[in-house]
Design an enzyme around this catalytic site. Structure first.
Site, short mmCIF file in Angstrom:
data_model
loop_
_atom_site.label_atom_id
_atom_site.label_comp_id
_atom_site.label_asym_id
_atom_site.label_seq_id
_atom_site.Cartn_x
_atom_site.Cartn_y
_atom_site.Cartn_z
N ASP A 19 0.84 -1.21 0.00
CA ASP A 19 0.00 0.00 0.00
C ASP A 19 0.88 1.26 0.00
O ASP A 19 1.65 1.49 0.93
CB ASP A 19 -0.88 -0.08 1.26
CG ASP A 19 -2.03 0.91 1.24
OD1 ASP A 19 -2.05 1.78 0.37
OD2 ASP A 19 -2.90 0.80 2.13
N ASP A 32 -10.58 4.14 -1.07
CA ASP A 32 -11.17 3.12 -0.21
C ASP A 32 -12.70 3.05 -0.33
O ASP A 32 -13.37 4.08 -0.30
CB ASP A 32 -10.83 3.40 1.25
CG ASP A 32 -9.36 3.18 1.53
OD1 ASP A 32 -8.58 2.99 0.57
OD2 ASP A 32 -8.98 3.19 2.71
#
Ligand code: GLA
Length: 507
Positions: free
Chosen positions: A276, A336
């Site tokens: 990430d 997200d």
């Protein structure tokens, strides 16, 4: 003390007649210059979060940096001084500016600070102490390798299926919870339906030992034992890190330890890594992402264990164009997801243009499933599952598997729908027709079948005549009602529930 002495030189009148210790405390109140740290212990995982304020006060102006979790801000505005000040930090996140604001005052030798998540949020109070100069300084940029093609690892010929801890548990994931998910997945029908990966997201990390090996925090006492346990259930285990110095939740990232971490994960028995971007944004530009991700692709290869490589950089820098070249099996295409109809549909229905980039071993990833987390109704969750399957998206459940109501289990384990997602031709579907809130998407399947999804994004049930999409006739299986019928040329009306879907396999 050296710093206090320096302050007093510039205030020589005030300091002149006082003993050093007396004027030190008096004069320290006159200057915020220095390195300050807020240390916040986390009782659950035993880690300490440190936020650094490296400040330089020059009269009425305060400059310097603020390093907090995954962010590194330059102070671009300040007001006031030691008795009452404000700081505004700014940083670039890709092409967007991100800011943070603090207010504070110097009390004795402590900085008393306050900050808000946004203008309406309550004030969070913090206390900063002096830290040695240089502690917490941001690491220098390390050189990147020249670009080359990382060979395909041969994994994920169809989109990965499993579970990930983040959507439901965020920082509350722990060893017992992960074992519980593995037990559930192995016994509740999910494993048989194809769900295999049990993935630990952020917040498992602690720090590094003297040799630089990454350590787990208190929540994960023995990662190798946990991996063995998950494997004993016939499942696979995944983990998470960042190419930056910190993960998104502010835990240690992999920066400068790429080969070492890949070897550690391999030695633990890890089968899947989500990597990430997070704090890598403070060091590298979006244009450098490919080389950064390639470095881990090479490191995973050198580690010698088959590990699915999941790129998470929110769909920046056209990742679908180079994801396979860095050894990536999947790449996030968006920010997200949240457990709301708006979030899920804003993401899912925007994936249309990315269809050409999906192929066996390499998939677009519109983020993990929210099915069963409570923010949507069953029709909306059926839309979520159907759309992700049309998109050949990874199916990573994000709910608590230890207690899944029957209606949710029926959505997650619908074999007919999963067969669409897992179709071995691995071609992503796309929109063929749209009018207002109604859309029809088609996915070409191996052997000539087609998956047809008729979506209704509107808040009332809607009639759709599928004739509008000029579908080729064939035998239809409705994948949610499991009824069969024939699609002929000519009118074929269906009623699609509010926020719902009719999903067919047409032979
Ligand atoms: C980012 C990712 C999420 C999750 C969190 C963890 O926001 O996009 O999926 O991994 O970090 O901190």
């Amino acid at each position: 003390m050296r710093f206090l002495g320096r302050t007093c030189v510039s205030l020589s009148k005030c300091c002149f007649s006082l003993s050093f210790f007396l004027f030190a405390s008096l004069c320290s109140a006159a200057d915020l210059t220095g390195n300050w740290v807020v240390a916040q212990p986390n009782a659950t995982d035993g880690t300490i979060r440190k936020t650094y304020f490296d400040l330089k006060q020059d009269g009425a102006k305060i400059t310097g940096h603020i390093r907090v979790t995954q962010f590194y801000y330059s102070i671009k505005e300040s007001t006031g001084g030691p008795d009452a000040f404000t700081l505004t930090g700014s940083m670039m996140d890709g092409h967007n500016e991100r800011t943070v604001k603090y207010e504070g005052k110097l009390v004795g030798d402590e900085l008393q600070l306050g900050t808000r998540r946004n203008a309406d949020a309550p004030l969070t109070s913090l206390v900063a102490q002096r830290a040695p100069a240089g502690e917490g300084a941001y690491p220098a940029k390390l050189p990147l390798p020249a670009l080359h093609k990382v060979p395909d690892n041969g994994l994920a010929r169809t989109p990965p299926m499993g579970w990930n801890s983040w959507n439901k548990f965020a920082g509350r994931v722990d060893d017992a919870g992960v074992r519980g998910m593995a037990d559930a997945m192995a016994s509740n029908g999910m494993k048989e339906a194809g769900y295999i990966y049990v993935n630990i997201d952020d917040t498992w990390e602690a720090g590094r030992d003297a040799k630089g090996n990454i350590l787990t925090n208190k929540k994960f006492p023995d990662m190798k034992a946990l991996a063995d346990y998950v494997h004993s259930k016939g499942l696979k285990i995944g983990i998470y890190s960042s190419p930056g110095p910190e993960t998104c939740a502010g835990y240690p990232g992999t920066y400068g330890h790429e080969e070492q971490d890949a070897k550690t994960w391999a030695a633990w028995g890890i089968d899947y890594i989500k990597y990430d971007w997070c704090s890598a944004r403070n060091i590298y530009s979006d244009e450098e992402m490919q080389a950064v991700y390639q470095e881990m692709g090479d490191a995973l290869r050198a580690a010698g264990r088959p590990i699915v490589y999941s790129l998470c950089q929110y769909g920046r820098a056209d990742v679908w164009k180079w994801g396979p070249d860095v050894g990536g099996n999947l790449w996030r295409t968006t920010g997200d997801i949240r457990d709301t109809w708006a979030s899920m549909t804003n993401i899912g229905f925007k994936q249309d243009q990315l269809a050409p980039w999906a192929k066996p071993g390499h998939f677009n990833d519109p983020d993990m499933l929210e099915i069963g987390n409570g923010g949507m109704n069953d029709d909306e969750y059926r839309t979520h599952m159907s759309l992700w399957s049309i998109l050949a998206a990874p199916l990573l459940a994000g709910n608590d598997l230890r207690d899944v109501p029957q209606n949710i289990m029926a959505i997650l384990t619908n074999r007919d729908v999963i067969a669409i997602d897992q179709d071995k031709a691995a071609k992503q579907g796309s929109r063929v027709w749209q009018s207002g809130d109604q859309e029809i998407w088609v996915r070409q399947l191996d052997g000539g079948d087609r998956a047809v999804a008729i979506f209704n994004r509107g808040a009332a049930p809607a009639p759709v005549d599928t004739q509008v999409a000029k579908l080729k006739p064939g035998r239809i299986r409705d994948l949610w009602t499991h009824k069969e019928e024939v699609l002929e040329a000519g009118p074929h009306p269906v009623t699609v529930p509010a926020h719902g879907v009719v999903l067919w396999r047409v032979k």
